[in-house]
Design a protein around this motif. Structure first.
Motif, PDB file in Angstrom:
ATOM      1  N   LEU A  81      14.752  10.580  -1.524  1.00  0.00           N
ATOM      2  CA  LEU A  81      15.347   9.393  -2.142  1.00  0.00           C
ATOM      3  C   LEU A  81      14.602   8.112  -1.815  1.00  0.00           C
ATOM      4  O   LEU A  81      14.865   7.066  -2.425  1.00  0.00           O
ATOM      5  CB  LEU A  81      16.813   9.260  -1.713  1.00  0.00           C
ATOM      6  N   ASP A  82      13.649   8.142  -0.877  1.00  0.00           N
ATOM      7  CA  ASP A  82      12.865   6.954  -0.555  1.00  0.00           C
ATOM      8  C   ASP A  82      12.178   6.392  -1.803  1.00  0.00           C
ATOM      9  O   ASP A  82      11.915   5.198  -1.889  1.00  0.00           O
ATOM     10  CB  ASP A  82      11.803   7.287   0.496  1.00  0.00           C
ATOM     11  N   ARG A  83      11.912   7.252  -2.768  1.00  0.00           N
ATOM     12  CA  ARG A  83      11.310   6.850  -4.043  1.00  0.00           C
ATOM     13  C   ARG A  83      12.108   5.729  -4.707  1.00  0.00           C
ATOM     14  O   ARG A  83      11.562   4.886  -5.416  1.00  0.00           O
ATOM     15  CB  ARG A  83      11.257   8.098  -4.937  1.00  0.00           C
ATOM     16  N   TRP A  84      13.416   5.713  -4.453  1.00  0.00           N
ATOM     17  CA  TRP A  84      14.312   4.757  -5.110  1.00  0.00           C
ATOM     18  C   TRP A  84      14.900   3.742  -4.126  1.00  0.00           C
ATOM     19  O   TRP A  84      15.938   3.152  -4.386  1.00  0.00           O
ATOM     20  CB  TRP A  84      15.450   5.522  -5.791  1.00  0.00           C
ATOM     21  N   ALA A  85      14.240   3.526  -3.006  1.00  0.00           N
ATOM     22  CA  ALA A  85      14.789   2.719  -1.912  1.00  0.00           C
ATOM     23  C   ALA A  85      15.327   1.349  -2.333  1.00  0.00           C
ATOM     24  O   ALA A  85      16.374   0.926  -1.839  1.00  0.00           O
ATOM     25  CB  ALA A  85      13.752   2.561  -0.803  1.00  0.00           C
ATOM     26  N   PRO A  86      14.671   0.594  -3.231  1.00  0.00           N
ATOM     27  CA  PRO A  86      15.208  -0.726  -3.566  1.00  0.00           C
ATOM     28  C   PRO A  86      16.626  -0.689  -4.138  1.00  0.00           C
ATOM     29  O   PRO A  86      17.403  -1.635  -3.932  1.00  0.00           O
ATOM     30  CB  PRO A  86      14.207  -1.265  -4.594  1.00  0.00           C
ATOM     31  N   LEU A  87      16.976   0.381  -4.848  1.00  0.00           N
ATOM     32  CA  LEU A  87      18.291   0.467  -5.481  1.00  0.00           C
ATOM     33  C   LEU A  87      19.253   1.373  -4.725  1.00  0.00           C
ATOM     34  O   LEU A  87      20.214   1.886  -5.287  1.00  0.00           O
ATOM     35  CB  LEU A  87      18.147   0.943  -6.929  1.00  0.00           C
ATOM     36  N   LEU A  88      19.001   1.536  -3.431  1.00  0.00           N
ATOM     37  CA  LEU A  88      19.894   2.285  -2.555  1.00  0.00           C
ATOM     38  C   LEU A  88      20.204   1.456  -1.319  1.00  0.00           C
ATOM     39  O   LEU A  88      19.427   0.571  -0.954  1.00  0.00           O
ATOM     40  CB  LEU A  88      19.241   3.604  -2.131  1.00  0.00           C
ATOM     41  N   PRO A  89      21.320   1.738  -0.640  1.00  0.00           N
ATOM     42  CA  PRO A  89      21.537   1.130   0.672  1.00  0.00           C
ATOM     43  C   PRO A  89      20.415   1.570   1.618  1.00  0.00           C
ATOM     44  O   PRO A  89      19.708   2.543   1.337  1.00  0.00           O
ATOM     45  CB  PRO A  89      22.894   1.699   1.102  1.00  0.00           C
ATOM     46  N   PRO A  90      20.245   0.891   2.736  1.00  0.00           N
ATOM     47  CA  PRO A  90      19.131   1.213   3.636  1.00  0.00           C
ATOM     48  C   PRO A  90      19.116   2.686   4.052  1.00  0.00           C
ATOM     49  O   PRO A  90      20.115   3.240   4.494  1.00  0.00           O
ATOM     50  CB  PRO A  90      19.386   0.303   4.839  1.00  0.00           C
ATOM     51  N   LEU A  91      17.960   3.307   3.909  1.00  0.00           N
ATOM     52  CA  LEU A  91      17.792   4.726   4.249  1.00  0.00           C
ATOM     53  C   LEU A  91      17.284   4.842   5.680  1.00  0.00           C
ATOM     54  O   LEU A  91      16.106   5.109   5.935  1.00  0.00           O
ATOM     55  CB  LEU A  91      16.841   5.390   3.260  1.00  0.00           C
ATOM     56  N   ALA A  92      18.198   4.670   6.620  1.00  0.00           N
ATOM     57  CA  ALA A  92      17.829   4.669   8.036  1.00  0.00           C
ATOM     58  C   ALA A  92      17.577   6.066   8.574  1.00  0.00           C
ATOM     59  O   ALA A  92      16.858   6.234   9.556  1.00  0.00           O
ATOM     60  CB  ALA A  92      18.933   3.993   8.849  1.00  0.00           C
ATOM     61  N   ALA A  93      18.181   7.066   7.966  1.00  0.00           N
ATOM     62  CA  ALA A  93      18.033   8.448   8.439  1.00  0.00           C
ATOM     63  C   ALA A  93      16.906   9.140   7.681  1.00  0.00           C
ATOM     64  O   ALA A  93      16.715   8.901   6.488  1.00  0.00           O
ATOM     65  CB  ALA A  93      19.342   9.206   8.249  1.00  0.00           C
ATOM     66  N   PRO A  94      16.157  10.011   8.344  1.00  0.00           N
ATOM     67  CA  PRO A  94      15.094  10.730   7.644  1.00  0.00           C
ATOM     68  C   PRO A  94      15.665  11.705   6.624  1.00  0.00           C
ATOM     69  O   PRO A  94      16.788  12.190   6.760  1.00  0.00           O
ATOM     70  CB  PRO A  94      14.362  11.472   8.771  1.00  0.00           C
ATOM     71  N   GLY A  95      14.891  11.974   5.589  1.00  0.00           N
ATOM     72  CA  GLY A  95      15.344  12.857   4.524  1.00  0.00           C
ATOM     73  C   GLY A  95      14.860  14.279   4.689  1.00  0.00           C
ATOM     74  O   GLY A  95      14.167  14.633   5.646  1.00  0.00           O
ATOM     75  N   LEU A  96      15.220  15.106   3.712  1.00  0.00           N
ATOM     76  CA  LEU A  96      14.835  16.515   3.694  1.00  0.00           C
ATOM     77  C   LEU A  96      14.162  16.889   2.376  1.00  0.00           C
ATOM     78  O   LEU A  96      14.114  18.058   2.016  1.00  0.00           O
ATOM     79  CB  LEU A  96      16.072  17.388   3.914  1.00  0.00           C
ATOM     80  N   GLY A  97      13.664  15.906   1.647  1.00  0.00           N
ATOM     81  CA  GLY A  97      13.037  16.193   0.364  1.00  0.00           C
ATOM     82  C   GLY A  97      14.030  16.411  -0.753  1.00  0.00           C
ATOM     83  O   GLY A  97      13.790  17.179  -1.687  1.00  0.00           O
ATOM     84  N   GLU A  98      15.166  15.721  -0.671  1.00  0.00           N
ATOM     85  CA  GLU A  98      16.223  15.862  -1.661  1.00  0.00           C
ATOM     86  C   GLU A  98      15.820  15.229  -3.001  1.00  0.00           C
ATOM     87  O   GLU A  98      14.963  14.363  -3.068  1.00  0.00           O
ATOM     88  CB  GLU A  98      17.519  15.216  -1.152  1.00  0.00           C
ATOM     89  N   GLY A  99      16.472  15.669  -4.056  1.00  0.00           N
ATOM     90  CA  GLY A  99      16.236  15.088  -5.375  1.00  0.00           C
ATOM     91  C   GLY A  99      15.042  15.672  -6.096  1.00  0.00           C
ATOM     92  O   GLY A  99      14.457  16.669  -5.682  1.00  0.00           O
ATOM     93  N   ASN A 100      14.702  15.035  -7.224  1.00  0.00           N
ATOM     94  CA  ASN A 100      13.605  15.486  -8.084  1.00  0.00           C
ATOM     95  C   ASN A 100      13.823  16.938  -8.516  1.00  0.00           C
ATOM     96  O   ASN A 100      12.897  17.742  -8.564  1.00  0.00           O
ATOM     97  CB  ASN A 100      12.250  15.328  -7.394  1.00  0.00           C
ATOM     98  N   THR A 101      15.076  17.265  -8.844  1.00  0.00           N
ATOM     99  CA  THR A 101      15.431  18.619  -9.256  1.00  0.00           C
ATOM    100  C   THR A 101      15.060  18.833 -10.725  1.00  0.00           C
ATOM    101  O   THR A 101      14.952  17.883 -11.493  1.00  0.00           O
ATOM    102  CB  THR A 101      16.938  18.856  -9.059  1.00  0.00           C
TER     103      THR A 101
END
Length: 407
Positions: free
Chosen positions: A69-89
């Motif tokens: 979800l970092d791809r969309w960071a400006p339109l999300l609340p702060p992504l303080a936690a690391p991701g797992l490669g979610e999205g782009n399904t």
């Protein structure tokens, strides 16, 4: 505007009441018990997140696709936690041209990964000592996985009658699995929040489902992906619906795309609930913000909710869609249709397609998308059947293959 530090910086600026968007609160801390100003004794109203939309980078929707979800960071609340490669399904076309957005391809095999990347980030950023969630399966698994990734303890209240794989899935991530009577869950969740400093990533309110105010923002990214894959907004989106957070998040994502000039329309949102429940359908039928309904037996255990969230009412009304119910037989038929095309999902996940097949409408003004929310591994009946071994002789093998072709 040219790319700058906004490329990875959240533009979220405030929480606002869905009952009255003019009522605003600071972005922190997340108000997980609903809006304190507009909620009443009868209805706990959830909160929405507002952004500095005029600062969105011009190239946000032209960057290469990417998992996470970092791809969309400006339109999300702060992504303080690391991701797992979610999205782009992936989007998969059925033979009649209906598109399926297959959310079972997420890291824990459901759409809930999008919500939990955002909600667990909020817990980490606000100094919570852990997270607590009530879930029949998908939400708990995603919460446990993202909590583990963030280094936070996770407590999951789940039913002792949930599918056998659920407890194993949760414990694999190190979550504490708690099975208590349903009526005890929310009071105990509130004590964990108040006394242990955990943050709830599912609803702690009794008068309506409010949920975590940041969580549904993660679902917006599904709308972004659909629009970029199609090159436009679809005419309609059909979704399985329990509390309505996915419904709301996807609708908001399409509304943002139209606001930012990326698309020129917003699709009609069609919520599909099991006939054994149908709280959102009842709320819209009676013109109320929420409704509480009796819940009967159903295979769609992931979406058999006795009360709706006001989020769902907002999404359907704002997009000119509708809420409908389907039977277990209709969901089972939709599940079989998807499986015949190589897509294996749990019964609840097929509700969107079941709603389209049972109720329509047959759109003529653009593409139609059905969201499939989770993998068949999550179903109650999965791995419950047993099969006789096949005799190792040619007549038996030939007979089995002939029968399969006939089916």
């Amino acid at each position: 505007m040219t790319p700058s530090d906004t490329a990875l910086r959240s533009l979220a600026i405030a929480q606002r009441s869905l009952a009255d968007p003019s009522v605003r609160h600071p972005l922190w801390p997340p108000l997980t018990a609903g809006c304190p100003a507009t909620s009443t004794d009868e209805v706990a109203y959830p909160l929405d997140i507002d952004y500095a939309y005029d600062e969105v980078p011009d190239d946000l929707f032209t960057r290469p696709a990417a998992h996470g979800l970092d791809r969309w960071a400006p339109l999300l609340p702060p992504l303080a936690a690391p991701g797992l490669g979610e999205g782009n399904t992936p989007m998969v076309a059925l033979p009649d041209g209906v598109w399926v957005k297959d959310e079972s391809r997420n890291p824990t095999w459901s759409h809930k990964d999008r919500l939990n990347r955002v909600a667990v980030s909020a817990a980490l950023a606000s100094g919570a000592r852990g997270i607590v969630v009530s879930s029949s399966g998908n939400h708990g698994a995603a919460a446990a996985a993202y909590a583990a990734r963030a280094g936070l303890p996770c407590a999951v209240f789940t039913s002792p009658y949930a599918p056998p794989a659920v407890a194993s899935h949760l414990r694999a991530y190190g979550a504490t699995v708690l099975t208590v009577p349903y009526e005890s869950v929310r009071p105990l969740m509130r004590r964990i929040v108040d006394e242990l400093g955990f943050q709830a990533v599912s609803s702690v309110t009794d008068t309506a489902h409010t949920g975590h105010p940041f969580g549904p923002e993660g679902y917006k990214t599904l709308a972004y992906e659909v629009a970029l894959d199609l090159g436009r907004a679809p005419a309609a989106v059909h979704l399985p619906t329990g509390y309505g957070e996915l419904l709301f998040g996807v609708a908001k994502g399409f509304q943002e795309l139209a606001r930012l000039g990326v698309t020129d329309s917003v699709p009609r949102m069609y919520a599909t609930e099991p006939a054994a429940a149908g709280a959102l359908t009842e709320a819209l039928r009676t013109g109320r913000p929420t409704a509480r309904v009796p819940v009967g037996p159903t295979l769609a255990y992931a979406i058999d909710c006795e009360i709706n969230s006001y989020r769902g009412v907002v999404a359907v009304r704002a997009t000119g869609g509708a809420a409908r119910t389907v039977t277990d037989e209709q969901m089972t038929a939709a599940r079989a249709e998807l499986a015949s095309q190589g897509l294996w999902c749990e019964t609840s996940a097929a509700a969107g397609l079941a709603g389209l097949r049972a109720h329509g409408p047959q759109e003529t003004d653009g593409p139609v998308v059905c969201v499939v929310t989770s993998s068949g591994y999550k179903d109650v009946a999965t791995a419950g059947e047993t099969y006789e071994p096949t005799a190792p002789d040619w007549p038996s093998i030939r007979s089995a293959l002939t029968a399969a072709r006939a089916d």
